[in-house]
Design a protein around this motif. Structure first.
Motif, PDB file in Angstrom:
ATOM      1  N   LEU A 218       0.779  -1.247  -0.061  1.00 59.96           N
ATOM      2  CA  LEU A 218      -0.035   0.083   0.072  1.00 59.96           C
ATOM      3  C   LEU A 218       0.800   1.319  -0.297  1.00 59.96           C
ATOM      4  O   LEU A 218       0.566   2.246  -0.765  1.00 59.96           O
ATOM      5  CB  LEU A 218      -0.959  -0.043   1.084  1.00 59.96           C
ATOM      6  N   GLY A 219       2.096   1.029   0.591  1.00 60.76           N
ATOM      7  CA  GLY A 219       2.868   2.311   0.615  1.00 60.76           C
ATOM      8  C   GLY A 219       3.615   2.633  -0.526  1.00 60.76           C
ATOM      9  O   GLY A 219       3.786   3.847  -0.806  1.00 60.76           O
ATOM     10  N   LEU A 220       3.450   1.593  -1.598  1.00 59.43           N
ATOM     11  CA  LEU A 220       4.275   1.958  -2.824  1.00 59.43           C
ATOM     12  C   LEU A 220       3.202   2.528  -3.623  1.00 59.43           C
ATOM     13  O   LEU A 220       3.581   2.973  -4.880  1.00 59.43           O
ATOM     14  CB  LEU A 220       4.464   0.697  -3.461  1.00 59.43           C
ATOM     15  N   GLY A 221       1.853   2.596  -3.257  1.00 58.42           N
ATOM     16  CA  GLY A 221       0.968   3.346  -3.909  1.00 58.42           C
ATOM     17  C   GLY A 221      -0.303   2.448  -4.496  1.00 58.42           C
ATOM     18  O   GLY A 221      -1.102   2.947  -5.396  1.00 58.42           O
TER      19      GLY A 221
ATOM     20  N   GLY B  26      -8.344  -1.596   8.046  1.00 57.60           N
ATOM     21  CA  GLY B  26      -7.904  -0.547   8.716  1.00 57.60           C
ATOM     22  C   GLY B  26      -7.501   0.505   8.007  1.00 57.60           C
ATOM     23  O   GLY B  26      -7.530   1.465   8.398  1.00 57.60           O
ATOM     24  N   ALA B  27      -7.077   0.261   6.830  1.00 61.36           N
ATOM     25  CA  ALA B  27      -6.391   1.426   5.738  1.00 61.36           C
ATOM     26  C   ALA B  27      -7.534   1.942   4.829  1.00 61.36           C
ATOM     27  O   ALA B  27      -7.568   2.732   4.128  1.00 61.36           O
ATOM     28  CB  ALA B  27      -5.358   0.946   5.125  1.00 61.36           C
ATOM     29  N   GLY B  28      -8.555   1.285   5.169  1.00 61.08           N
ATOM     30  CA  GLY B  28      -9.955   1.927   4.176  1.00 61.08           C
ATOM     31  C   GLY B  28      -9.640   1.520   2.909  1.00 61.08           C
ATOM     32  O   GLY B  28     -10.388   2.178   2.180  1.00 61.08           O
ATOM     33  N   ARG B  29      -9.194   0.483   2.660  1.00 63.28           N
ATOM     34  CA  ARG B  29      -8.993   0.003   1.308  1.00 63.28           C
ATOM     35  C   ARG B  29      -9.925  -1.312   0.976  1.00 63.28           C
ATOM     36  O   ARG B  29     -10.382  -1.926   1.805  1.00 63.28           O
ATOM     37  CB  ARG B  29      -7.568  -0.312   0.838  1.00 63.28           C
ATOM     38  N   PRO B  30     -10.565  -1.299  -0.433  1.00 64.51           N
ATOM     39  CA  PRO B  30     -11.444  -2.388  -0.645  1.00 64.51           C
ATOM     40  C   PRO B  30     -10.674  -3.824  -0.565  1.00 64.51           C
ATOM     41  O   PRO B  30      -9.257  -4.070  -0.582  1.00 64.51           O
ATOM     42  CB  PRO B  30     -11.715  -2.309  -2.049  1.00 64.51           C
ATOM     43  N   THR B  31     -11.477  -4.833  -0.123  1.00 63.91           N
ATOM     44  CA  THR B  31     -10.865  -6.181  -0.062  1.00 63.91           C
ATOM     45  C   THR B  31     -11.165  -7.230  -0.914  1.00 63.91           C
ATOM     46  O   THR B  31     -12.512  -7.500  -0.994  1.00 63.91           O
ATOM     47  CB  THR B  31     -11.344  -6.917   1.424  1.00 63.91           C
TER      48      THR B  31
ATOM     49  N   THR C  13       8.751  -6.104  -6.297  1.00 66.85           N
ATOM     50  CA  THR C  13       7.710  -5.106  -5.864  1.00 66.85           C
ATOM     51  C   THR C  13       8.194  -3.783  -6.481  1.00 66.85           C
ATOM     52  O   THR C  13       9.266  -3.454  -6.555  1.00 66.85           O
ATOM     53  CB  THR C  13       7.571  -5.102  -4.499  1.00 66.85           C
ATOM     54  N   GLY C  14       7.203  -3.016  -6.678  1.00 65.02           N
ATOM     55  CA  GLY C  14       7.302  -1.637  -7.113  1.00 65.02           C
ATOM     56  C   GLY C  14       6.116  -0.927  -7.146  1.00 65.02           C
ATOM     57  O   GLY C  14       5.037  -1.369  -6.982  1.00 65.02           O
ATOM     58  N   ALA C  15       6.203   0.442  -7.379  1.00 63.36           N
ATOM     59  CA  ALA C  15       4.923   1.381  -7.625  1.00 63.36           C
ATOM     60  C   ALA C  15       4.277   1.072  -8.699  1.00 63.36           C
ATOM     61  O   ALA C  15       4.750   0.550  -9.903  1.00 63.36           O
ATOM     62  CB  ALA C  15       5.574   2.758  -7.811  1.00 63.36           C
ATOM     63  N   PRO C  16       2.805   0.919  -8.817  1.00 67.45           N
ATOM     64  CA  PRO C  16       2.121   0.829  -9.909  1.00 67.45           C
ATOM     65  C   PRO C  16       2.181   1.679 -11.082  1.00 67.45           C
ATOM     66  O   PRO C  16       2.814   2.910 -10.747  1.00 67.45           O
ATOM     67  CB  PRO C  16       0.675   0.966  -9.417  1.00 67.45           C
ATOM     68  N   ARG C  17       1.962   1.387 -12.117  1.00 63.42           N
ATOM     69  CA  ARG C  17       2.045   1.998 -13.453  1.00 63.42           C
ATOM     70  C   ARG C  17       0.987   3.336 -13.367  1.00 63.42           C
ATOM     71  O   ARG C  17       0.238   3.075 -12.712  1.00 63.42           O
ATOM     72  CB  ARG C  17       1.743   1.317 -14.762  1.00 63.42           C
TER      73      ARG C  17
END
Length: 329
Positions: free
Chosen positions: A169-172, A201-206, A323-327
């Protein structure tokens, strides 16, 4: 022993003291006795010594499944730690994870010369009321949930999973998909629960959970499904073997890692750094788990009292190239 005593010119009692490692024998006499033992090919009878002392210096290990990385590496660590403490290990494999099979393994303990037992059962069987170990046996459980009945030593499954999801999540990434282990596995349940809780907890969809069986083949099958979902940009696999199959499927479907999909595993097997690309994963300290299991049974033997409660061995995230940031969209 009498032959050794005659050759060394000492009493049988002195030979006994030397063979059992007792103090009170001067060094010159000890060397005479040892030389006589070597010349005659004498070896102390360990079974007789065990009966006399009331201990066998052997730890029994009950385990289900030697095909999974976690169980094999935990068993290896236990054997290494036990040997360091001067103990042997007797393995009691459970062919099928059923109450009858586990009960049979427990029963066999009463027939074997073991001082304590370490149980490696990642499935939920130890909470069955019908299952009980012989009362004189000291017990430590690895990778299970019997902390209210026995001493438990486990990897921090939840903490490692939270770290993996938090990093992605921190990668975006908007969210993280999860390739879970088998439903009956304690470790798989802990990892899946922590994945879900971290996203909530992060308010993201599961996203829907995808189920595997720890094998690379199951990871490959799951990967073929996930590769068809453009919204899937990050996957946390519950072990490295499934992550390996996932990487293959993504490659075959033209999804680049990590440019299109980031992948994190769990275990940090020795080959993880040689995956293509090298795998970001959660490192488990199997050696420490094994050491603490052996330490736990030896402590109970010294104190002659049972223990209960859970000890968690910390994990750490090992970041590599998968692992890396999304496009940008």
């Amino acid at each position: 022993m009498a032959d050794v005593a005659r050759l060394a010119g000492v009493s049988s009692q002195t030979v006994s003291r030397v063979s059992n490692g007792y103090a009170g024998v001067n060094e010159e006499t000890r060397q005479q006795v040892l030389a006589a033992m070597r010349e005659l090919g004498y070896r102390p009878n360990s079974a007789a010594r065990a009966l006399k002392r009331g201990e066998f210096r052997t730890i029994g290990v009950i385990t289900f499944g030697l095909s999974t990385t976690g169980n094999v590496r935990t068993l290896e660590a236990i054997a290494t730690s036990a040997a360091h403490e001067g103990y042997a290990v007797t393995l009691l494999p459970v062919a099928v994870p059923t109450q009858d099979e586990v009960r049979g393994a427990f029963s066999r303990l009463g027939e074997l010369a073991v001082d304590a037992v370490i149980v490696i059962l990642e499935v939920h069987l130890l909470d069955a009321a019908a299952l009980s170990l012989p009362p004189h046996i000291k017990v430590v459980v690895a990778d299970s949930d019997a902390g209210d009945r026995y001493t438990v030593v486990d990897t921090d499954q939840a903490g490692g999973s939270r770290d993996a999801v938090r990093y992605l999540l921190g990668l975006g990434h908007d969210t993280v998909w999860h390739l879970a282990g088998p439903e009956e596995s304690f470790a798989a349940q802990r990892r899946a629960g922590a994945w879900r809780a971290e996203l909530t907890g992060a308010g993201r969809p599961t996203p829907p959970l995808v189920r595997g069986d720890w094998s690379a083949e199951s990871g490959y099958r799951a990967g073929l499904e996930l590769a068809e979902l453009p919204e899937c940009t990050a996957v946390f696999a519950a072990n490295d073997q499934m992550a390996l199959g996932l990487l293959r499927a993504l490659h075959e479907r033209g999804r680049y890692v990590p440019e299109d999909v980031s992948v994190i595993g769990f275990d940090d097997i020795p080959e993880a750094g040689s995956f293509l690309p090298p795998l970001t994963t959660v490192h488990q300290d199997f050696a420490e788990v094994g050491r603490r299991c052996v330490e736990g049974v030896l402590r109970q033997m010294d104190q002659d009292t049972p223990e209960h409660g859970t000890t968690l061995v910390p994990t750490r995230l090992v970041v590599r190239d998968s692992t890396g940031a999304p496009r940008s969209r």
